[in-house]
Motif scaffolding. Structure first.
Motif, mmCIF file in Angstrom:
data_model
loop_
_atom_site.group_PDB
_atom_site.id
_atom_site.type_symbol
_atom_site.label_atom_id
_atom_site.label_comp_id
_atom_site.label_asym_id
_atom_site.label_seq_id
_atom_site.Cartn_x
_atom_site.Cartn_y
_atom_site.Cartn_z
ATOM 1 N N SER A 323 0.974 -1.154 -0.047
ATOM 2 C CA SER A 323 0.113 0.101 0.080
ATOM 3 C C SER A 323 1.052 1.157 -0.196
ATOM 4 O O SER A 323 0.567 2.001 -0.609
ATOM 5 N N ASP A 324 1.950 1.303 0.676
ATOM 6 C CA ASP A 324 2.867 2.534 0.881
ATOM 7 C C ASP A 324 3.460 2.665 -0.540
ATOM 8 O O ASP A 324 3.734 3.877 -1.004
ATOM 9 N N GLN A 327 1.229 4.159 -2.993
ATOM 10 C CA GLN A 327 0.892 5.564 -2.620
ATOM 11 C C GLN A 327 2.386 6.495 -3.146
ATOM 12 O O GLN A 327 2.197 7.709 -3.577
ATOM 13 N N HIS A 331 2.168 9.396 -5.639
ATOM 14 C CA HIS A 331 2.682 10.783 -5.294
ATOM 15 C C HIS A 331 3.535 11.186 -6.063
ATOM 16 O O HIS A 331 3.799 12.435 -6.440
ATOM 17 N N GLY A 410 4.721 9.369 3.917
ATOM 18 C CA GLY A 410 3.499 9.960 3.454
ATOM 19 C C GLY A 410 3.692 11.374 2.872
ATOM 20 O O GLY A 410 4.405 12.244 3.636
#
Length: 428
Positions: A323-324, A327, A331, A410
């Motif tokens: 998941s990271d 992202q 991004h 994040g």
């Protein structure tokens, strides 16, 4: 540029501002000889203005530079916090990382014997490198934005001086001057904020590397081309496999899983899986309490407990890492596109608009204030470029740290918090 005539040029320029009134005098005005003299002065003023590419703006700047006994810059725009020694060596990103490692040499020289100790040390080193790189990016970007804000404020100061002169000779009303004063005060306030932000960012970086005998670069480099970002070109599943293979915590968990499952044996593991399936299929509506496994129905020992725990942690870490990774990839792709668009498209359009306005101004099709507005828009686009570059390099730093096995902070995460350099791992 021939500057010594700038001060007389201002007097001629002021006459030019009054040219309409001079050529259409009221009843109590002077006679024809005075009108002819004013007309001659008006022509001389236009000739003087034509010697400067930006007309009135350059005249004001030229006169300001020649004021004897006075400061060359608006004293209200003096920055007090951020000051640098121009003779100091430039602090590159590599130099910052090396200096941080020297300050934390105990992490490099410690004897990590067990796998837990190695995991703890590697996690701290990763966190140290990540924090240092992000602090360097933020400090350099803050300096770059300060320089741009200083130019914006100086342009606002020139605008205010021009507005005051126009109001003084009667070409403007007080209400229009107030609007320009508001713009000047806003630009001055932004400059003070940028000064403090640059100072704070630099001090955080110097505290991280343990030395302040450095000079920061003037600007961040442009974003790398998309073809040069291997982080976005590798297929997702392959990238995930590579991350987990070098992830210190995941490797430790996998070793524990293999060790304890080998001790427990396949028969006991199969009993556990059957018991878990029975538990999960017993009810779809747990309203009173969440059920737990009845250990008396299967052969249970400490090794099985360890194997279950390690397997569950490894699975959760794998899912979170995927998941990271998704992202981080998206991004980074988004901020790269944004920075590229601003740098290669919008800024070029703003530059073209400014040059077009300059040509129209020199042709007397637009006013000085329209030209100033275009120049201010161009400088705001430069500020947007600086901010977009910062976002890109922070995103790339986060992405590379994730690929090395560090936790993913994040977008929009703070740097240099109290737990930045602490290990996130637990002993097993």
């Amino acid at each position: 540029m021939h500057l010594p005539t700038a001060r007389p040029g201002i007097r001629l320029w002021l006459t030019a501002l009054l040219s309409v009134t001079a050529l259409n005098p009221p009843a109590h005005a002077q006679g024809q000889p005075s009108q002819q003299a004013d007309l001659k002065q008006w022509r001389n003023a236009n000739t003087e203005v034509g010697r400067y590419p930006r007309g009135h703006i350059d005249l004001l700047k030229a006169e300001r530079n020649l004021r004897s006994g006075l400061v060359e810059r608006d004293p209200g725009l003096s920055i007090g916090a951020f000051k640098e020694d121009t003779a100091a060596p430039e602090l590159t990103e590599e130099a910052a990382r090396k200096a941080a490692l020297v300050l934390h040499a105990d992490l490099l020289t410690s004897q990590a014997i067990s796998s837990v100790e190695r995991f703890s040390r590697d996690s701290q080193l990763l966190a140290l490198q990540l924090t240092t790189q992000k602090l360097w990016v933020e400090a350099v970007s803050a300096k770059e934005q300060l320089n741009i804000q200083q130019r914006i404020a100086e342009a606002a100061s020139v605008s205010l001086e021009l507005a005051k002169r126009m109001e003084k000779v009667g070409n403007w009303g007080r209400n229009r001057l107030i609007d320009v004063e508001i713009g000047y005060q806003s630009a001055r306030n932004q400059l003070m904020l940028a000064d403090q932000a640059a100072f704070n960012a630099r001090q955080k970086l110097f505290a991280q590397i343990g030395s302040d005998h450095w000079r920061l670069p003037n600007a961040l480099p442009k974003p790398a081309s998309l073809s040069g970002l291997s982080e976005l070109l590798i297929p997702l599943e392959q990238q995930l496999t590579e991350i987990l293979a070098r992830h210190p915590h995941y490797s430790l968990l996998e070793k524990e899983v293999q060790y304890y499952e080998r001790i427990v044996g396949p028969a006991m593991l199969e009993q556990w899986r059957q018991q878990l399936d029975t538990l999960l299929s017993a009810s779809t509506n747990w309203t009173s309490a969440i059920p737990t496994v009845d250990r008396t129905k299967i052969l249970w020992n400490h090794d099985l407990d360890k194997a279950i725990k390690a397997r569950a942690e490894a699975l959760r870490l794998s899912i979170k890492t995927k998941s990271d990774l998704l992202q981080a990839r998206e991004h980074l792709r988004a901020v790269h596109t944004q920075a590229s668009d601003i740098l290669n498209k919008l800024q070029r359009l703003y530059s073209g608009a400014e040059e077009e306005a300059l040509m129209r101004y020199n042709g007397m099709f637009i006013s000085t204030w329209e030209l100033i507005a275009k120049a201010q828009t161009k400088m705001q686009s430069e500020l947007a470029v600086a901010q977009a570059k910062q976002s890109f390099w922070i995103a790339l730093t986060d992405m590379r740290a994730l690929l090395a096995g560090a936790p993913y902070a994040g977008p929009g995460s703070n740097v240099g918090g109290p737990d930045t350099n602490s290990s996130s791992g637990k002993g097993h």
